[in-house]
Design a protein around this motif. Structure first.
Motif, PDB file in Angstrom:
ATOM      1  N   ALA A 157      72.004  32.553  17.622  1.00 52.34           N
ATOM      2  CA  ALA A 157      71.756  32.635  16.179  1.00 52.34           C
ATOM      3  C   ALA A 157      71.944  34.035  15.625  1.00 52.34           C
ATOM      4  CB  ALA A 157      70.339  32.152  15.880  1.00 52.34           C
ATOM      5  N   GLY A 158      71.865  35.047  16.482  1.00 50.00           N
ATOM      6  CA  GLY A 158      71.944  36.421  15.996  1.00 50.00           C
ATOM      7  C   GLY A 158      70.610  36.880  15.422  1.00 50.00           C
ATOM      8  N   ILE A 159      70.518  38.162  15.137  1.00 48.97           N
ATOM      9  CA  ILE A 159      69.282  38.765  14.634  1.00 48.97           C
ATOM     10  C   ILE A 159      69.511  39.242  13.208  1.00 48.97           C
ATOM     11  CG2 ILE A 159      67.542  40.562  15.014  1.00 48.97           C
ATOM     12  CD1 ILE A 159      68.528  40.641  17.953  1.00 48.97           C
ATOM     13  N   ALA A 160      68.627  38.854  12.314  1.00 52.06           N
ATOM     14  CA  ALA A 160      68.750  39.272  10.918  1.00 52.06           C
ATOM     15  C   ALA A 160      68.646  40.794  10.815  1.00 52.06           C
ATOM     16  CB  ALA A 160      67.664  38.612  10.075  1.00 52.06           C
ATOM     17  N   PRO A 161      69.432  41.425   9.949  1.00 50.62           N
ATOM     18  CA  PRO A 161      69.418  42.891   9.835  1.00 50.62           C
ATOM     19  C   PRO A 161      68.028  43.466   9.601  1.00 50.62           C
ATOM     20  CG  PRO A 161      71.266  41.981   8.606  1.00 50.62           C
ATOM     21  CD  PRO A 161      70.434  40.805   9.053  1.00 50.62           C
ATOM     22  N   GLU A 162      67.193  42.768   8.826  1.00 50.97           N
ATOM     23  CA  GLU A 162      65.863  43.303   8.537  1.00 50.97           C
ATOM     24  C   GLU A 162      64.941  43.274   9.756  1.00 50.97           C
ATOM     25  OE1 GLU A 162      65.873  38.967   6.988  1.00 50.97           O
ATOM     26  OE2 GLU A 162      67.258  40.674   7.138  1.00 50.97           O
ATOM     27  N   HIS A 163      65.312  42.490  10.776  1.00 50.80           N
ATOM     28  CA  HIS A 163      64.488  42.416  11.986  1.00 50.80           C
ATOM     29  C   HIS A 163      64.900  43.429  13.054  1.00 50.80           C
ATOM     30  CE1 HIS A 163      63.402  37.953  11.022  1.00 50.80           C
ATOM     31  NE2 HIS A 163      62.609  38.811  10.407  1.00 50.80           N
ATOM     32  N   LEU A 164      66.111  43.944  12.960  1.00 49.68           N
ATOM     33  CA  LEU A 164      66.618  44.835  14.008  1.00 49.68           C
ATOM     34  C   LEU A 164      65.724  46.050  14.271  1.00 49.68           C
ATOM     35  CD1 LEU A 164      70.463  44.727  13.316  1.00 49.68           C
ATOM     36  CD2 LEU A 164      69.256  43.827  15.314  1.00 49.68           C
TER      37      LEU A 164
END
Length: 215
Positions: A151-158
Motif C-alpha cells: 500500500a505504501g506509506i502516506a507522506p505525512e506518516h513518514l
C-alpha cells in the motif's frame, strides 16, 4: 544499545516461534530417513537460540547482551529468506545478492532482527505478491534493501515511522515496535536506515552498514 524491554521482546518472539512451529510440523510429517530432517533440526535449534538471547537481554536488567562477531551477511540473508518462503508460501521472496559479500563485524542475532522486522512489515502491508531482498557492496558500505509492492506509506506518516509504537494503519495487526527496534540496532552498528515509499506502489527500506564494519 537502548532496549525496549517487554514490547521489544513480545514483538521479536513472533517470527522465531512461528518458524519453530512450522518446522516442527514438517518434522512430524517426515519419514525417519528423510534427508531434510537434519536441516529442520538446524533451523529449530537456531530459532531457539535466538529466543534464549532475546529473553536473556530482558532479564539482565533490560540490558541487551550484545556479542560482536564475524557475520556472513550472505548466509544470514539466504537462511532468513528460506524461512520466510516457508512461513508465507503465498508470497514470492526474491533474493538478489552477490555471492561473495564481505563479512562484517557486528551482532549477528541483532542484525537478523532487523531483517525479520523489515520482512514482517513488507508482508503485513502488502497482499501476496513479490518481495525483493537485495544486498550489495557500495562506496559507503554494505547496503541491504527490502522492497514490497504494498500500500505504501502516506507522506505525512513518514517522519513518524521509526517512533516506538507508531502504526500507520489500525487495520494491520502489530505493536508498532518493528521499525523502532530496527533503527536502534542499525544505529548501534554505526549505520543508517532509510525509507522510500509511494502510496499505491510500495515501499523500499534500505539499511546501510558502514565501511568500518566490513572485515
Amino acid at each position: 544499545m537502548t532496549n525496549f524491554p517487554l514490547a521489544s521482546l513480545s514483538h521479536d518472539m513472533k517470527t522465531p516461534l512461528s518458524a519453530i512451529a512450522l518446522y516442527n510440523d514438517r518434522l512430524r510429517d517426515m519419514r525417519p530417513d528423510d534427508p531434510e530432517r537434519d536441516a529442520c533440526h538446524t533451523v529449530i535449534t537456531e530459532q531457539v537460540d535466538r529466543l534464549v538471547q532475546m529473553i536473556r537481554s530482558v532479564l539482565e536488567n533490560f540490558k541487551p547482551s550484545v556479542q560482536y562477531q564475524e557475520i556472513d551477511i550472505g548466509a544470514m540473508l539466504r537462511d532468513t529468506v528460506e524461512i520466510y518462503r516457508r512461513l508465507h508460501p503465498d508470497y514470492t521472496f526474491v533474493l538478489l545478492a552477490r555471492k561473495e559479500l564481505p563479512p562484517v563485524w557486528g551482532d549477528g542475532p541483532a542484525l537478523g532482527r532487523v531483517l525479520t522486522n523489515l520482512l514482517d512489515n513488507a508482508v503485513a502491508y502488502s497482499q501476496p505478491t513479490e518481495i525483493v531482498i537485495a544486498a550489495d557492496l557500495q562506496s559507503d558500505g554494505i547496503q541491504l534493501r527490502v522492497r514490497d509492492r504494498g500500500a505504501g506509506i502516506a507522506p505525512e506518516h513518514l517522519p513518524s515511522i521509526f517512533k516506538p509504537r507508531f502504526r500507520a494503519s489500525d487495520t494491520v495487526p502489530g505493536s508498532g515496535m518493528g521499525l523502532a527496534i530496527a533503527q536502534e540496532i542499525v544505529h548501534a552498528h554505526g549505520g543508517r536506515i532509510e525509507v522510500a515509499s509511494t502510496v499505491g506502489v510500495g515501499t523500499v527500506m534500505r539499511v546501510i552498514l558502514p565501511q568500518k564494519t566490513i572485515i
